[in-house]
Write a protein that holds these residues in place. Sequence first.
Motif, PDB file in Angstrom:
ATOM      1  N   GLY A  22     -27.237 -29.653  54.315  1.00 55.82           N
ATOM      2  CA  GLY A  22     -26.814 -31.031  54.419  1.00 55.82           C
ATOM      3  C   GLY A  22     -25.451 -31.223  54.976  1.00 55.82           C
ATOM      4  N   LEU A  23     -24.553 -30.376  54.542  1.00 59.56           N
ATOM      5  CA  LEU A  23     -23.090 -30.513  55.206  1.00 59.56           C
ATOM      6  C   LEU A  23     -23.194 -30.530  56.928  1.00 59.56           C
ATOM      7  N   ILE A  24     -24.096 -29.514  57.431  1.00 64.97           N
ATOM      8  CA  ILE A  24     -24.387 -29.464  58.734  1.00 64.97           C
ATOM      9  C   ILE A  24     -25.047 -30.717  59.277  1.00 64.97           C
ATOM     10  N   GLY A  25     -25.828 -31.074  58.628  1.00 67.87           N
ATOM     11  CA  GLY A  25     -26.711 -32.533  58.969  1.00 67.87           C
ATOM     12  C   GLY A  25     -25.728 -33.711  59.089  1.00 67.87           C
ATOM     13  N   ILE A  26     -24.711 -33.907  57.883  1.00 67.97           N
ATOM     14  CA  ILE A  26     -23.860 -34.832  57.921  1.00 67.97           C
ATOM     15  C   ILE A  26     -23.123 -34.944  59.101  1.00 67.97           C
ATOM     16  N   GLU A  27     -22.589 -33.818  59.474  1.00 67.54           N
ATOM     17  CA  GLU A  27     -21.784 -33.611  60.443  1.00 67.54           C
ATOM     18  C   GLU A  27     -22.461 -33.898  61.745  1.00 67.54           C
ATOM     19  N   ARG A  28     -23.728 -33.589  62.148  1.00 68.49           N
ATOM     20  CA  ARG A  28     -24.255 -34.008  63.314  1.00 68.49           C
ATOM     21  C   ARG A  28     -24.834 -35.437  63.337  1.00 68.49           C
ATOM     22  N   ARG A  38     -31.587 -35.394  56.886  1.00 70.09           N
ATOM     23  CA  ARG A  38     -32.955 -34.989  56.416  1.00 70.09           C
ATOM     24  C   ARG A  38     -33.523 -33.914  57.192  1.00 70.09           C
ATOM     25  N   THR A  39     -33.402 -33.817  58.555  1.00 67.79           N
ATOM     26  CA  THR A  39     -34.212 -32.710  59.296  1.00 67.79           C
ATOM     27  C   THR A  39     -33.603 -31.501  58.914  1.00 67.79           C
ATOM     28  N   TYR A  40     -32.116 -31.082  58.702  1.00 69.66           N
ATOM     29  CA  TYR A  40     -31.743 -30.069  58.417  1.00 69.66           C
ATOM     30  C   TYR A  40     -32.049 -29.754  56.768  1.00 69.66           C
ATOM     31  N   ILE A  41     -31.903 -30.652  56.008  1.00 71.19           N
ATOM     32  CA  ILE A  41     -32.370 -30.200  54.713  1.00 71.19           C
ATOM     33  C   ILE A  41     -33.725 -29.756  54.509  1.00 71.19           C
ATOM     34  N   LEU A  42     -34.677 -30.640  55.139  1.00 67.42           N
ATOM     35  CA  LEU A  42     -35.909 -30.262  55.057  1.00 67.42           C
ATOM     36  C   LEU A  42     -36.437 -28.926  55.679  1.00 67.42           C
ATOM     37  N   VAL A  43     -35.716 -28.325  56.705  1.00 63.62           N
ATOM     38  CA  VAL A  43     -35.863 -27.193  57.362  1.00 63.62           C
ATOM     39  C   VAL A  43     -35.447 -25.954  56.306  1.00 63.62           C
ATOM     40  N   SER A  44     -34.296 -26.194  56.040  1.00 66.81           N
ATOM     41  CA  SER A  44     -33.636 -25.180  55.304  1.00 66.81           C
ATOM     42  C   SER A  44     -34.383 -24.964  54.005  1.00 66.81           C
ATOM     43  N   VAL A  45     -34.634 -26.106  53.223  1.00 68.90           N
ATOM     44  CA  VAL A  45     -35.309 -25.936  51.821  1.00 68.90           C
ATOM     45  C   VAL A  45     -36.696 -25.251  52.128  1.00 68.90           C
ATOM     46  N   GLY A  46     -37.420 -25.613  52.992  1.00 66.10           N
ATOM     47  CA  GLY A  46     -38.410 -25.178  53.475  1.00 66.10           C
ATOM     48  C   GLY A  46     -38.471 -23.402  53.876  1.00 66.10           C
TER      49      GLY A  46
END
Length: 100
Positions: A22-28, A38-46
């Motif tokens: 989420g930190l990476i996703g917020i920065e992007r 959302r994209t980074y969280i979904l991929v990472s949690v998956g």
Amino acid sequence: MGMLLDAYTVIMRLLLAAVLSGLIGIERGRHGRAAGLRTYILVSVGACVCAMTGGFMIEQAGTGDPSRIASGVVSGIGFLGAGMIIIKNGKVTGLTTAAA
């Protein structure tokens, strides 16, 4: 191996994956990039769930190969990332998103 996948460990790993990605996703997202929170969280949690599934198989069945599931995750994410690379008006876009 002794992974000991109890409920607390699973929840903590999933939360850690969600927070860090989420930190990476917020920065992007702040920079207006295609793949954001959302994209980074979904991929990472998956990916985290898949990695823990391999460990769970070893823990419960006493056999298995967690790297097999992880290699499938890497292939799938690579396939999705390659689809993000677009050439528009002679300019390549999406390369950073695909690499991330």
